[in-house]
Design a protein around this motif. Structure first.
Motif, PDB file in Angstrom:
ATOM      1  N   GLU A 112      -0.458  -6.409   1.447  1.00 21.68           N
ATOM      2  CA  GLU A 112      -1.570  -5.516   1.094  1.00 21.68           C
ATOM      3  C   GLU A 112      -1.079  -4.349   0.254  1.00 21.68           C
ATOM      4  OE1 GLU A 112      -4.912  -2.707   3.343  1.00 21.68           O
ATOM      5  OE2 GLU A 112      -3.673  -4.096   4.515  1.00 21.68           O
ATOM      6  N   ALA A 113       0.096  -3.818   0.608  1.00 24.36           N
ATOM      7  CA  ALA A 113       0.645  -2.694  -0.140  1.00 24.36           C
ATOM      8  C   ALA A 113       0.915  -3.070  -1.595  1.00 24.36           C
ATOM      9  CB  ALA A 113       1.932  -2.206   0.525  1.00 24.36           C
ATOM     10  N   VAL A 114       1.522  -4.220  -1.809  1.00 24.08           N
ATOM     11  CA  VAL A 114       1.826  -4.658  -3.176  1.00 24.08           C
ATOM     12  C   VAL A 114       0.534  -4.883  -3.955  1.00 24.08           C
ATOM     13  CG1 VAL A 114       2.883  -6.478  -4.570  1.00 24.08           C
ATOM     14  CG2 VAL A 114       4.052  -5.656  -2.513  1.00 24.08           C
ATOM     15  N   ALA A 115      -0.470  -5.464  -3.299  1.00 25.08           N
ATOM     16  CA  ALA A 115      -1.740  -5.747  -3.971  1.00 25.08           C
ATOM     17  C   ALA A 115      -2.437  -4.474  -4.433  1.00 25.08           C
ATOM     18  CB  ALA A 115      -2.653  -6.530  -3.032  1.00 25.08           C
ATOM     19  N   LEU A 116      -2.177  -3.353  -3.771  1.00 28.29           N
ATOM     20  CA  LEU A 116      -2.790  -2.082  -4.155  1.00 28.29           C
ATOM     21  C   LEU A 116      -2.173  -1.504  -5.427  1.00 28.29           C
ATOM     22  CD1 LEU A 116      -3.074  -0.400  -0.638  1.00 28.29           C
ATOM     23  CD2 LEU A 116      -4.970  -1.180  -2.071  1.00 28.29           C
ATOM     24  N   ARG A 117      -1.039  -2.031  -5.857  1.00 18.26           N
ATOM     25  CA  ARG A 117      -0.324  -1.563  -7.047  1.00 18.26           C
ATOM     26  C   ARG A 117      -0.114  -0.039  -7.033  1.00 18.26           C
ATOM     27  NH1 ARG A 117       0.533  -6.298  -7.312  1.00 18.26           N
ATOM     28  NH2 ARG A 117       0.452  -7.618  -9.194  1.00 18.26           N
ATOM     29  N   PRO A 118       0.493   0.467  -5.968  1.00 18.94           N
ATOM     30  CA  PRO A 118       0.742   1.915  -5.901  1.00 18.94           C
ATOM     31  C   PRO A 118       1.918   2.302  -6.793  1.00 18.94           C
ATOM     32  CG  PRO A 118       1.765   0.852  -4.047  1.00 18.94           C
ATOM     33  CD  PRO A 118       1.048  -0.238  -4.808  1.00 18.94           C
ATOM     34  N   SER A 119       2.172   3.602  -6.873  1.00 18.55           N
ATOM     35  CA  SER A 119       3.333   4.089  -7.633  1.00 18.55           C
ATOM     36  C   SER A 119       4.632   3.758  -6.920  1.00 18.55           C
ATOM     37  CB  SER A 119       3.220   5.597  -7.828  1.00 18.55           C
ATOM     38  OG  SER A 119       1.983   5.962  -8.386  1.00 18.55           O
ATOM     39  N   GLY A 120       4.606   3.736  -5.577  1.00 17.85           N
ATOM     40  CA  GLY A 120       5.799   3.424  -4.798  1.00 17.85           C
ATOM     41  C   GLY A 120       5.425   2.987  -3.400  1.00 17.85           C
ATOM     42  N   ILE A 121       6.340   2.257  -2.761  1.00 17.10           N
ATOM     43  CA  ILE A 121       6.131   1.754  -1.401  1.00 17.10           C
ATOM     44  C   ILE A 121       7.305   2.171  -0.533  1.00 17.10           C
ATOM     45  CG2 ILE A 121       5.917  -0.307   0.062  1.00 17.10           C
ATOM     46  CD1 ILE A 121       4.616  -1.738  -2.295  1.00 17.10           C
ATOM     47  N   VAL A 122       7.002   2.651   0.674  1.00 14.85           N
ATOM     48  CA  VAL A 122       8.027   2.991   1.662  1.00 14.85           C
ATOM     49  C   VAL A 122       8.168   1.834   2.640  1.00 14.85           C
ATOM     50  CG1 VAL A 122       8.789   4.622   3.419  1.00 14.85           C
ATOM     51  CG2 VAL A 122       7.398   5.427   1.490  1.00 14.85           C
ATOM     52  N   ILE A 123       9.400   1.367   2.837  1.00 11.01           N
ATOM     53  CA  ILE A 123       9.723   0.377   3.871  1.00 11.01           C
ATOM     54  C   ILE A 123       9.998   1.171   5.139  1.00 11.01           C
ATOM     55  CG2 ILE A 123      11.241  -1.533   4.541  1.00 11.01           C
ATOM     56  CD1 ILE A 123       9.704  -2.142   2.011  1.00 11.01           C
ATOM     57  N   GLY A 124       9.011   1.279   6.018  1.00 10.69           N
ATOM     58  CA  GLY A 124       9.073   2.202   7.136  1.00 10.69           C
ATOM     59  C   GLY A 124       9.599   1.601   8.429  1.00 10.69           C
ATOM     60  N   GLY A 125      10.922   1.471   8.544  1.00 12.04           N
ATOM     61  CA  GLY A 125      11.533   1.114   9.821  1.00 12.04           C
ATOM     62  C   GLY A 125      11.652  -0.364  10.109  1.00 12.04           C
ATOM     63  N   PHE A 126      11.662  -1.211   9.078  1.00 14.77           N
ATOM     64  CA  PHE A 126      11.849  -2.643   9.306  1.00 14.77           C
ATOM     65  C   PHE A 126      12.777  -3.216   8.245  1.00 14.77           C
ATOM     66  CE2 PHE A 126       8.040  -2.136   6.720  1.00 14.77           C
ATOM     67  CZ  PHE A 126       8.214  -3.063   5.698  1.00 14.77           C
ATOM     68  N   ASP A 127      13.300  -4.404   8.529  1.00 12.37           N
ATOM     69  CA  ASP A 127      14.241  -5.083   7.639  1.00 12.37           C
ATOM     70  C   ASP A 127      13.498  -5.646   6.433  1.00 12.37           C
ATOM     71  OD1 ASP A 127      16.153  -6.632   6.393  1.00 12.37           O
ATOM     72  OD2 ASP A 127      16.428  -8.025   8.073  1.00 12.37           O
ATOM     73  N   PRO A 128      13.819  -5.224   5.206  1.00 15.35           N
ATOM     74  CA  PRO A 128      13.145  -5.776   4.029  1.00 15.35           C
ATOM     75  C   PRO A 128      13.316  -7.284   3.902  1.00 15.35           C
ATOM     76  CG  PRO A 128      14.419  -3.835   3.443  1.00 15.35           C
ATOM     77  CD  PRO A 128      14.803  -4.192   4.842  1.00 15.35           C
TER      78      PRO A 128
END
Length: 366
Positions: A112-128
């Motif tokens: 969902e985050a990628v689909a929103l096409r934001p300026s940046g994404i935070v990986i908040g506390g999980f393994d990428p």
């Protein structure tokens, strides 16, 4: 090597060596002196800002999506709070998407985050690595990623591709936790270590704690309790009751890779008639959530914690994105470790060091 060999048999209290003496001279004078000095530095509350003082001015009109492992994790929630606070100052928009703590939920949140096409994404506390397809999609879309506790080490990462990862150094957190025990015990302690060996990061932290404790000849590791965090609420009370029966006098200190173990241990200590102020004296080597501070300040089965400066780290994430948007490298800043006790927390429920808000405002021109 000898210290490491000596510890290999200490799984769940298998050692039958005599209990450590709690009187007389300490068992490691030089190590003890070093530990006392390190803990005294770490317990200082009025510290000077050691982070960045220069950087690019604020870039305007940006949107950040914070993908949370779970917002029920106080550490994750604390960083999200700091991120929102800093975003208001710099003039950006923030959206939080909660992964709910499950692999499927986290993958869906990242998608969902990628689909929103934001300026940046935070990986908040999980393994990428658990969202590798979504991470690749973000890279293809040119969306920079900043991690919080996403990989083991702070700073930029090539695999996975993170502009930077915001976290304290696990070596520092483990080291000061063990040094607190050495200093607090006067170099004579019987220790129980609680960990989750199924998580590589947690296992590495506990291994580092073991190694540091082993530098003091007067400190004996009574038991290495491997309790997965999802099972902590059900297993910890039973294990603590068993340990109290096995080591009624020898168990003087405990250290856990996360404060939550002591929340779950408290009923067993209470049922055994142990005082909330110890022994055993307990230190959490991680996070420093509000409940940990409440236990420490009220003398309820926890003496200290090594907290993350969660709000400060939220501000750092905003600054790191601003550097990425400006074509500048990551700041390279890593927050120093701090030890919080009832004596230095002044009733606070988090570790919020001074100076960073003013420093970042000056950098951004806000």
């Amino acid at each position: 090597m000898a210290a490491a060999v000596a510890l290999t048999g200490c799984q769940r209290g298998s050692s039958n060596a005599p209990a450590p003496s709690t009187t007389g001279p300490g068992g490691c004078p030089a190590v003890q002196a070093e530990a006392r000095a390190a803990v005294a530095r770490a317990e200082q509350s009025e510290t000077a800002w050691t982070g960045p003082t220069t950087g690019p001015s604020a870039v305007s009109g940006r949107t950040i999506v914070f993908v949370a492992q779970t917002m029920t994790n106080p550490g994750v929630a604390g960083v999200a709070h700091g991120l929102r606070e800093a975003a208001r100052v710099i003039g950006w928009q923030v959206r939080v998407i909660d992964g709910g703590g499950s692999p499927a939920g986290i993958q869906a949140a990242m998608g969902e985050a990628v689909a929103l096409r934001p300026s940046g994404i935070v990986i908040g506390g999980f393994d990428p690595g658990s969202t590798s397809q979504q991470v690749a999609a973000a890279g293809a879309a040119g969306i920079p990623l900043v991690g919080w506790h996403a990989v083991a080490a702070p700073g930029p990462s090539r695999r996975p591709p993170l502009f930077t990862n915001v976290t304290t150094r696990v070596e520092d957190v483990a080291g000061i936790s063990a040094q607190w025990i050495i200093a607090h015990s006067g170099g004579r302690a019987g220790v129980v270590l609680f960990t989750d060996a199924s998580v590589p990061f947690a296992k590495r932290k506990s291994d580092l704690i073991r190694a540091k404790l082993a530098t003091c000849a007067g400190v004996r590791l009574l038991a290495y309790e491997n309790i997965p965090i999802p099972d902590a609420s059900s297993r910890t009370p039973r294990e603590v009751a068993s340990l109290l029966a096995r080591f009624p006098g020898a168990w003087t200190h405990s250290v856990a890779i996360n404060d939550l173990y002591f929340a779950d241990a408290a009923p067993a200590f209470r049922a055994a008639g142990r005082k909330g102020t110890g022994p055993p004296f307990n230190i959490g080597a991680g996070d420093g959530d509000p409940s940990a501070f409440q236990r420490i300040n009220s003398g309820q089965y926890q003496s200290a914690t090594v907290p993350e400066p969660l709000t400060q780290q939220g501000w750092q994430i905003v600054d790191e994105f601003n550097r990425a948007f400006s074509g500048r490298p990551a700041s390279g800043y890593v927050a120093p470790t701090h030890v919080s006790t009832a004596a230095n927390s002044a009733g606070a429920t988090s570790w919020d060091p001074p100076g960073y808000r003013e420093a970042y405002r000056r950098i951004w021109g806000r």
